[in-house]
Design a protein around this motif. Structure first.
Motif, mmCIF file in Angstrom:
data_model
loop_
_atom_site.group_PDB
_atom_site.id
_atom_site.type_symbol
_atom_site.label_atom_id
_atom_site.label_comp_id
_atom_site.label_asym_id
_atom_site.label_seq_id
_atom_site.Cartn_x
_atom_site.Cartn_y
_atom_site.Cartn_z
ATOM 1 N N GLU A 128 -10.705 8.101 4.196
ATOM 2 C CA GLU A 128 -11.528 7.653 5.330
ATOM 3 C C GLU A 128 -12.691 6.788 4.827
ATOM 4 O O GLU A 128 -12.978 5.721 5.392
ATOM 5 C CB GLU A 128 -12.059 8.886 6.066
ATOM 6 C CG GLU A 128 -12.911 8.622 7.265
ATOM 7 C CD GLU A 128 -13.412 9.928 7.869
ATOM 8 O OE1 GLU A 128 -14.640 10.092 7.950
ATOM 9 O OE2 GLU A 128 -12.577 10.777 8.243
ATOM 10 N N ASP A 129 -13.326 7.214 3.759
ATOM 11 C CA ASP A 129 -14.447 6.451 3.202
ATOM 12 C C ASP A 129 -13.982 5.125 2.594
ATOM 13 O O ASP A 129 -14.684 4.124 2.684
ATOM 14 C CB ASP A 129 -15.202 7.283 2.158
ATOM 15 C CG ASP A 129 -15.926 8.473 2.785
ATOM 16 O OD1 ASP A 129 -16.115 8.487 4.014
ATOM 17 O OD2 ASP A 129 -16.287 9.399 2.036
ATOM 18 N N MET A 130 -12.788 5.125 2.010
ATOM 19 C CA MET A 130 -12.236 3.873 1.473
ATOM 20 C C MET A 130 -12.047 2.852 2.594
ATOM 21 O O MET A 130 -12.310 1.660 2.414
ATOM 22 C CB MET A 130 -10.885 4.086 0.790
ATOM 23 C CG MET A 130 -10.879 4.983 -0.427
ATOM 24 S SD MET A 130 -11.991 4.462 -1.721
ATOM 25 C CE MET A 130 -13.265 5.676 -1.536
ATOM 26 N N ASN A 131 -11.612 3.319 3.737
ATOM 27 C CA ASN A 131 -11.451 2.415 4.882
ATOM 28 C C ASN A 131 -12.797 1.892 5.373
ATOM 29 O O ASN A 131 -12.906 0.728 5.772
ATOM 30 C CB ASN A 131 -10.676 3.094 6.010
ATOM 31 C CG ASN A 131 -9.188 3.043 5.768
ATOM 32 O OD1 ASN A 131 -8.625 1.985 5.557
ATOM 33 N ND2 ASN A 131 -8.555 4.203 5.777
ATOM 34 N N LYS A 132 -13.824 2.715 5.319
ATOM 35 C CA LYS A 132 -15.175 2.255 5.674
ATOM 36 C C LYS A 132 -15.631 1.176 4.700
ATOM 37 O O LYS A 132 -16.247 0.182 5.102
ATOM 38 C CB LYS A 132 -16.162 3.425 5.674
ATOM 39 C CG LYS A 132 -15.950 4.397 6.820
ATOM 40 C CD LYS A 132 -16.924 5.560 6.733
ATOM 41 C CE LYS A 132 -16.667 6.548 7.850
ATOM 42 N NZ LYS A 132 -17.600 7.685 7.791
ATOM 43 N N ILE A 133 -15.326 1.373 3.428
ATOM 44 C CA ILE A 133 -15.689 0.381 2.416
ATOM 45 C C ILE A 133 -14.921 -0.911 2.652
ATOM 46 O O ILE A 133 -15.491 -2.005 2.577
ATOM 47 C CB ILE A 133 -15.444 0.948 0.999
ATOM 48 C CG1 ILE A 133 -16.471 2.049 0.709
ATOM 49 C CG2 ILE A 133 -15.504 -0.150 -0.057
ATOM 50 C CD1 ILE A 133 -16.201 2.844 -0.541
ATOM 51 N N LYS A 134 -13.644 -0.795 2.963
ATOM 52 C CA LYS A 134 -12.839 -1.990 3.240
ATOM 53 C C LYS A 134 -13.431 -2.771 4.414
ATOM 54 O O LYS A 134 -13.555 -3.999 4.363
ATOM 55 C CB LYS A 134 -11.396 -1.602 3.554
ATOM 56 C CG LYS A 134 -10.526 -2.800 3.848
ATOM 57 C CD LYS A 134 -9.121 -2.400 4.195
ATOM 58 C CE LYS A 134 -8.320 -3.651 4.521
ATOM 59 N NZ LYS A 134 -6.965 -3.349 4.897
ATOM 60 N N ASN A 135 -13.813 -2.059 5.481
ATOM 61 C CA ASN A 135 -14.421 -2.719 6.635
ATOM 62 C C ASN A 135 -15.745 -3.388 6.267
ATOM 63 O O ASN A 135 -16.042 -4.502 6.715
ATOM 64 C CB ASN A 135 -14.619 -1.727 7.785
ATOM 65 C CG ASN A 135 -13.298 -1.258 8.364
ATOM 66 O OD1 ASN A 135 -12.285 -1.937 8.249
ATOM 67 N ND2 ASN A 135 -13.308 -0.090 8.963
ATOM 68 N N LYS A 136 -16.540 -2.726 5.445
ATOM 69 C CA LYS A 136 -17.823 -3.296 5.016
ATOM 70 C C LYS A 136 -17.589 -4.523 4.141
ATOM 71 O O LYS A 136 -18.288 -5.528 4.286
ATOM 72 C CB LYS A 136 -18.632 -2.235 4.272
ATOM 73 C CG LYS A 136 -20.027 -2.647 3.873
ATOM 74 C CD LYS A 136 -20.927 -2.916 5.045
ATOM 75 C CE LYS A 136 -21.634 -1.686 5.520
ATOM 76 N NZ LYS A 136 -22.674 -1.995 6.512
ATOM 77 N N LEU A 137 -16.601 -4.473 3.270
ATOM 78 C CA LEU A 137 -16.257 -5.632 2.440
ATOM 79 C C LEU A 137 -15.864 -6.821 3.336
ATOM 80 O O LEU A 137 -16.242 -7.952 3.054
ATOM 81 C CB LEU A 137 -15.098 -5.303 1.487
ATOM 82 C CG LEU A 137 -15.437 -4.563 0.204
ATOM 83 C CD1 LEU A 137 -14.164 -4.128 -0.513
ATOM 84 C CD2 LEU A 137 -16.306 -5.411 -0.697
ATOM 85 N N SER A 138 -15.119 -6.538 4.387
ATOM 86 C CA SER A 138 -14.714 -7.594 5.329
ATOM 87 C C SER A 138 -15.928 -8.250 5.964
ATOM 88 O O SER A 138 -15.958 -9.455 6.166
ATOM 89 C CB SER A 138 -13.806 -7.026 6.422
ATOM 90 O OG SER A 138 -12.612 -6.556 5.863
ATOM 91 N N GLU A 139 -16.947 -7.444 6.284
ATOM 92 C CA GLU A 139 -18.177 -7.991 6.860
ATOM 93 C C GLU A 139 -18.851 -8.949 5.888
ATOM 94 O O GLU A 139 -19.348 -10.005 6.276
ATOM 95 C CB GLU A 139 -19.163 -6.859 7.196
ATOM 96 C CG GLU A 139 -18.768 -5.999 8.357
ATOM 97 C CD GLU A 139 -19.736 -4.846 8.547
ATOM 98 O OE1 GLU A 139 -20.914 -4.937 8.122
ATOM 99 O OE2 GLU A 139 -19.313 -3.817 9.124
ATOM 100 N N PHE A 140 -18.865 -8.594 4.606
ATOM 101 C CA PHE A 140 -19.509 -9.439 3.593
ATOM 102 C C PHE A 140 -18.739 -10.717 3.332
ATOM 103 O O PHE A 140 -19.303 -11.720 2.933
ATOM 104 C CB PHE A 140 -19.703 -8.674 2.274
ATOM 105 C CG PHE A 140 -20.774 -7.629 2.329
ATOM 106 C CD1 PHE A 140 -22.072 -7.953 2.700
ATOM 107 C CD2 PHE A 140 -20.480 -6.310 2.010
ATOM 108 C CE1 PHE A 140 -23.061 -6.987 2.748
ATOM 109 C CE2 PHE A 140 -21.476 -5.342 2.056
ATOM 110 C CZ PHE A 140 -22.755 -5.678 2.417
ATOM 111 N N GLN A 141 -17.433 -10.670 3.547
ATOM 112 C CA GLN A 141 -16.587 -11.822 3.242
ATOM 113 C C GLN A 141 -16.498 -12.812 4.403
ATOM 114 O O GLN A 141 -15.881 -13.836 4.271
ATOM 115 C CB GLN A 141 -15.196 -11.352 2.826
ATOM 116 C CG GLN A 141 -15.232 -10.604 1.504
ATOM 117 C CD GLN A 141 -13.942 -9.896 1.167
ATOM 118 O OE1 GLN A 141 -13.037 -9.767 1.986
ATOM 119 N NE2 GLN A 141 -13.857 -9.403 -0.061
ATOM 120 N N LYS A 142 -17.134 -12.493 5.536
ATOM 121 C CA LYS A 142 -17.117 -13.410 6.690
ATOM 122 C C LYS A 142 -18.068 -14.540 6.487
ATOM 123 O O LYS A 142 -19.031 -14.541 5.858
ATOM 124 C CB LYS A 142 -17.462 -12.665 7.972
ATOM 125 C CG LYS A 142 -16.344 -11.747 8.418
ATOM 126 C CD LYS A 142 -16.743 -11.076 9.705
ATOM 127 C CE LYS A 142 -15.642 -10.123 10.157
ATOM 128 N NZ LYS A 142 -15.985 -9.383 11.326
#
Length: 142
Positions: A128-142
């Motif tokens: 679950e936390d890995m998915n939160k990190i993935k979502n946060k990484l996506s925010e940074f890559q926008k």
């Protein structure tokens, strides 16, 4: 950047392997993260104050890593990493899975993967936390 409290033993290597598998399952590439330790030596601390002193001594090394790696996200693996990073004991499980921003870093504390090796519930929380990190990484890559 993924931070464990200290290098320990074979169990920590297995925990890192589990973490890498979960990251891969979430679609997070090995190029997107770096694993390190807050306490750089494997000297066994006698008590909590010894661990905090070791962490304090190693901070300059960790700061150098931050300058080199320039992480946007820091994941603290378990309460030991939280305590070594912040210098205080965490308040139970209230710290897991939530991002906080400090010094321009997005910091999340998760379960220690070493403890999740034989615990399905902890593995699910890690995932679950890995998915939160993935979502946060996506925010940074926008």
């Amino acid at each position: 950047m993924i931070l464990f409290d200290s290098p320990a033993n074979e169990n920590s290597r297995e925990g890192i392997s589990l973490l890498e598998s979960l990251m891969d399952a979430c679609g997070i590439s090995k190029n997107d993260y770096y694993v390190s330790y807050i306490i750089k030596c494997s000297q066994i601390a006698q008590d909590a104050s010894d661990r905090l002193n070791q962490a304090k001594y190693c901070r300059r090394h960790l700061a150098s890593e931050f300058k080199l790696i320039k992480p946007s996200i820091i994941m603290l693996c378990g309460s030991g990493a939280y305590e070594a990073f912040y210098g205080v004991r965490p308040d139970g499980n209230k710290i897991r899975g939530e991002f906080i921003t400090k010094n321009n870093f997005s910091i999340i504390t998760s379960c220690n993967p070493c403890l999740a090796l034989n615990n399905t519930d902890l593995k699910l929380l890690l995932y679950e936390d890995m998915n939160k990190i993935k979502n946060k990484l996506s925010e940074f890559q926008k």
